[in-house]
Design an enzyme around this catalytic site. Sequence first.
Site, short mmCIF file in Angstrom:
data_model
loop_
_atom_site.label_atom_id
_atom_site.label_comp_id
_atom_site.label_asym_id
_atom_site.label_seq_id
_atom_site.Cartn_x
_atom_site.Cartn_y
_atom_site.Cartn_z
N SER A 205 0.85 -1.19 0.00
CA SER A 205 0.00 0.00 0.00
C SER A 205 0.89 1.25 0.00
O SER A 205 1.71 1.41 -0.90
CB SER A 205 -0.94 -0.05 1.20
OG SER A 205 -2.00 0.85 1.04
N ASP A 420 -8.78 -4.06 -6.66
CA ASP A 420 -8.30 -3.58 -5.37
C ASP A 420 -8.99 -2.25 -5.12
O ASP A 420 -8.87 -1.32 -5.93
CB ASP A 420 -6.77 -3.41 -5.42
CG ASP A 420 -6.16 -2.98 -4.10
OD1 ASP A 420 -6.78 -2.16 -3.39
OD2 ASP A 420 -5.06 -3.44 -3.78
N HIS A 449 -7.12 -6.05 -1.14
CA HIS A 449 -5.96 -5.19 -0.95
C HIS A 449 -4.85 -6.00 -0.29
O HIS A 449 -4.96 -6.39 0.87
CB HIS A 449 -6.35 -4.00 -0.08
CG HIS A 449 -5.31 -2.94 0.01
ND1 HIS A 449 -4.72 -2.36 -1.09
CD2 HIS A 449 -4.75 -2.31 1.09
CE1 HIS A 449 -3.85 -1.44 -0.71
NE2 HIS A 449 -3.84 -1.40 0.61
#
Length: 483
Positions: A205, A420, A449
Site C-alpha cells: 500500500s 483492489d 488489498h
Amino acid sequence: MVGTLVAVIPAAGQSATGKPVAGLVWAACPEDVVVPPTVQLPVQCAKVPVPLDYRDPDGTQIELMVSRIASTKPEKRRGVLMFNPGGPGGTGLDQPAFLVSKGLPTGVTDAYDLIGMDTRGVGHSAPVSCGFTADDGYWANIPPYASDDAAVTRQAEIARDVAERCAANDTDGRLRHLSTANMARDLDRIRAALGEEKASFYGASYGSALGAAYTSMFPDTTDRVVLDSIIGDTHLDRAGLRRFALGMEQTFPDFAKWAAARHESYGLGRTPQQVRRTYLTLAERLDRTPTPDGLTGALLRQITFGSLYNEIQYPNLARIWQTYLDPGEASRAKAATAPNPQDNALTVFLAVTCNDVEWPEDVDTYRRAVAQDRKRFPLFGAASANITPCAFWKHEPAEPPVAVNDKGRRNVLILQNRHDPVTPLAGGRLLREKFEERSRLVTVNESGHGVYVLGGNACALNLTTTYLVDGKMPAGDRTCQRG
C-alpha cells in the site's frame, strides 16, 4: 500556505545521515508490540537515532524503534529484509511477527533478519499528534462523500480546522519533517546501523510508495525490493487519492456477485445489479435522513469501501446493510469525547501526504472534481475527490517529490491484484512504466488489498518467495490466475 523551507538536502545515492550509529542494542520490545502465540521465533527491539532534519545531520536527533526476528540459519542468511505495512502512519514493529503468523515461508525467515519499524512520527518513534478526539467524525485519508456542492463547502471548513489544529499541536516542530523522502533516508540510516552494505525491502500500500522512493534514492544500497498493492508513485497525490474511486468501482462487483448469491440470507438483491441499486438507494436515504445513532450516507460508503479490502469482510458488510435497511433495527453507541485511538496514525498520514507534494488551495478546484467524479464513479467518487486538510496545511513541501529512478539493475518486483478498492491495477501499471526495465509487474486475478502471503494466491506467493530467496526475477511481466 506559509513556512516554505529552502535548504540543501542530501542527494539520491549520497549518505543522508552524517555519521550513522555503529551497532544496535537489542532488548525486549514494548508490551504493545503484538507477537501472535503461534510465532515461536524471538522478537527483539532496538532504537536508531536519526536527524530530525537531514539538512542539519548533526542537529536535533530523534529515535526510531525497530524490531527484529533474526535468521536462525547463518549458512542460509542473505541479509536483512525491512518491512512497511502502509499508511503512512501504520505501526510496523509487529509486521514481521504478523506475517510469520500468516505463513511467511521459512525460506524467507532463513534468508533474512526480518526488520519491522515504526517510521518517524509513529508509535514508539518520536510520535506526533494533532489532538484528534473520538467524536471528531473526521477521516484523514478519505473525506466524507459530498452529495452536493454545499457538502464540499462544509468539508472545507472541517479540513481548515483540522489543519489549524495540527499546526497548533505541533509544539516541537516535528510535523514539517515527516515526508516520504525523509522516511527513505531513515531506511538507509537503519540499514547502516544494522551493519549491512545492502538491505532488501517489502512494502505494501503506502509502503509501495516508500519503497519506490527508497530504491530510487539509494539504488546502490537496496537489494531485492518487493512492492505490493501500488499507489502509483513515490507519494500519494490527488490523482492517487481519486483512483480510490476507480478501485471501488472495479472491486464492488465482486461483493455484489457474492451478495446476490446469498440473497435468501441477506436480502440485498438477487442480481449484482440489484445489489448495486440497494447500496445507492440506502446511501442516498441516509444522506437525507441519518439514523438516530449517527449513521450517514457518507459513513455507510466509508464502511463499504473499507470492507472491500478483503473478501473475509463480506459477511459482516452484508449484515450491516441488512441492519440499516430497517432503520428501526439499527443501534450503535455514540463515541464519547475522548482521545481518538487513531490520532497518531491520522496525524502521520496527514503530515506525510501534505508535506510530500503541493495540493490545490482553491475550494472550487475540489468542487469541480467532486462533481466530475460523482458522475464518473457513483459509488465513491465524491468522497475521494473531496477536499482534505492539505489544502490548508501550514507548511509548503521542503523539496520536490522523489522522482522514480529507472536506472540500475532489475530488482523491483511489483505485485498488484486486478481488483483492489484502494490501489487499483492502474497504479501498478503506472509504477511499472516509471521503473521501466528495473521492474517486473505481477498482475493477480484476485480481489482485495494485498497480495503476498495475505492474498493467498499460490502463483504470486511462489513468484515472490522465489525472488526474495533465490533472486530469480520473472523474465517478463506475469499474470497469475485465481487460486
